[in-house]
Scaffold this motif. Structure first.
Motif, short mmCIF file in Angstrom:
data_model
loop_
_atom_site.label_atom_id
_atom_site.label_comp_id
_atom_site.label_asym_id
_atom_site.label_seq_id
_atom_site.Cartn_x
_atom_site.Cartn_y
_atom_site.Cartn_z
N ASP A 101 42.08 156.23 21.18
CA ASP A 101 42.19 154.94 21.87
C ASP A 101 42.62 153.78 20.98
OD1 ASP A 101 41.33 155.97 24.42
OD2 ASP A 101 39.26 155.90 23.70
N GLN A 102 43.10 154.08 19.75
CA GLN A 102 43.39 152.96 18.86
C GLN A 102 44.59 153.15 17.93
OE1 GLN A 102 39.81 152.40 16.59
NE2 GLN A 102 39.95 154.38 15.55
N TYR A 103 44.99 154.37 17.67
CA TYR A 103 46.06 154.61 16.70
C TYR A 103 47.28 155.14 17.44
CZ TYR A 103 48.39 156.33 12.46
OH TYR A 103 49.28 156.55 11.44
N LEU A 104 48.41 154.43 17.33
CA LEU A 104 49.61 154.76 18.10
C LEU A 104 50.68 155.42 17.25
CD1 LEU A 104 51.31 154.48 20.75
CD2 LEU A 104 52.04 152.23 19.88
N TYR A 160 49.54 151.32 30.92
CA TYR A 160 50.25 151.62 29.67
C TYR A 160 51.45 150.70 29.45
CZ TYR A 160 47.15 155.51 28.97
OH TYR A 160 46.01 156.25 28.76
N SER A 181 54.75 158.32 23.66
CA SER A 181 53.83 157.48 22.90
C SER A 181 52.50 158.21 22.86
CB SER A 181 53.67 156.10 23.55
OG SER A 181 54.84 155.32 23.37
N ILE A 219 48.57 158.21 21.64
CA ILE A 219 47.47 157.34 21.22
C ILE A 219 46.31 158.22 20.78
CG2 ILE A 219 45.93 155.47 21.90
CD1 ILE A 219 48.02 154.94 24.21
N GLN A 277 54.67 156.92 17.89
CA GLN A 277 55.75 156.88 18.87
C GLN A 277 56.89 157.80 18.46
OE1 GLN A 277 56.14 152.41 19.26
NE2 GLN A 277 55.85 152.92 21.41
N ASP A 321 45.91 160.71 23.93
CA ASP A 321 46.56 160.32 25.19
C ASP A 321 48.07 160.45 24.97
OD1 ASP A 321 44.36 159.41 27.00
OD2 ASP A 321 43.97 158.06 25.32
N TYR A 322 48.67 161.42 25.65
CA TYR A 322 50.10 161.70 25.49
C TYR A 322 50.84 161.05 26.65
CZ TYR A 322 54.21 164.35 23.95
OH TYR A 322 55.45 164.71 23.47
N ILE A 377 53.69 149.64 26.04
CA ILE A 377 54.44 150.88 25.85
C ILE A 377 55.70 150.84 26.71
CG2 ILE A 377 54.42 153.36 26.32
CD1 ILE A 377 51.55 153.40 25.30
#
Length: 218
Positions: A194-197, A179, A189, A191, A199, A8-9, A184
């Protein structure tokens, strides 16, 4: 069967570092495409949600927002142009002239993901970034948005309908709220699954490292 990494950008086409990050992300994806499938979703974030029609002079906006001098802003822009070129975007040599609201662009991106596919959404995202930073034209002029739609190989007549009828406004607002509600506040950012971010405009090798960690953990 290859594993799939969902990305997810979260970004805004008014963000130059989002262009740099996207170019670097694509370079990393290309390096690992034989090992893993990638599912990239472009999610909305507005840096200037209250920007009025007509926008604001870019230098004026950036000096006010960040408390920098005009010379500092221009030096920063020169640095970003270099990074953008390395990432595959040739920014306008004089920089963008004005800063605009981008809500209509986000509505178009949502439309394409819904009625076409993620590959077409990615094509439009690239063309909208080109419109804003490489061509540096008026984003409030819907003709410039429609030209980006055409360059991405999409139906300009349907895009005009989306713009005119204010379609997908509620859907985009809902995604934006989700978001920002998740904490955020800066973009890009990114993702993963669905769990590791991640930035910021990560270097290609940083993306590759993060992807390889996800592959090993799959």
């Amino acid at each position: 069967m290859k594993p799939t990494i969902k990305i997810d950008y979260v970004s805004d086409i008014a963000c130059p570092w989002c262009a740099v990050g996207l170019g670097n992300l694509n370079q990393a994806i290309a390096q690992l495409s034989d090992k893993v499938d990638f599912e990239v979703h472009f999610r909305p974030f507005e840096l200037n949600p209250n920007m009025p029609l007509g926008g604001q002079d870019a230098i004026e906006h950036l000096t006010e927002k960040y408390g920098l001098s005009a010379e500092q802003v221009k030096a920063n822009q020169a640095n970003i142009r270099t990074k953008a070129l390395e990432a595959g975007f040739e920014f306008h040599p004089e920089g963008r002239k004005r800063v605009y609201n981008t809500f209509n662009a986000h509505r178009l991106l949502y439309w394409v993901a819904k009625e076409y596919d993620l590959q077409k959404q990615a094509a439009l995202k690239k063309e909208l970034l080109n419109t804003y930073f490489c061509m540096a034209v008026n984003l409030d002029d819907q003709n410039n948005l429609l030209e980006a739609v055409k360059r991405a190989g999409l139906d300009a007549q349907r895009a005009q309908e989306v713009l005119s009828a204010n379609e997908f406004a509620n859907e985009v607002r809902k995604e934006e709220a989700a978001y920002t509600g998740a904490g955020i506040s800066s973009v890009p950012s990114i993702i993963l699954n669905d769990q590791y971010l991640l930035q910021g405009a990560q270097a290609p090798e940083s993306f590759v490292n993060a992807f390889e960690q996800r592959i090993q953990g799959a």
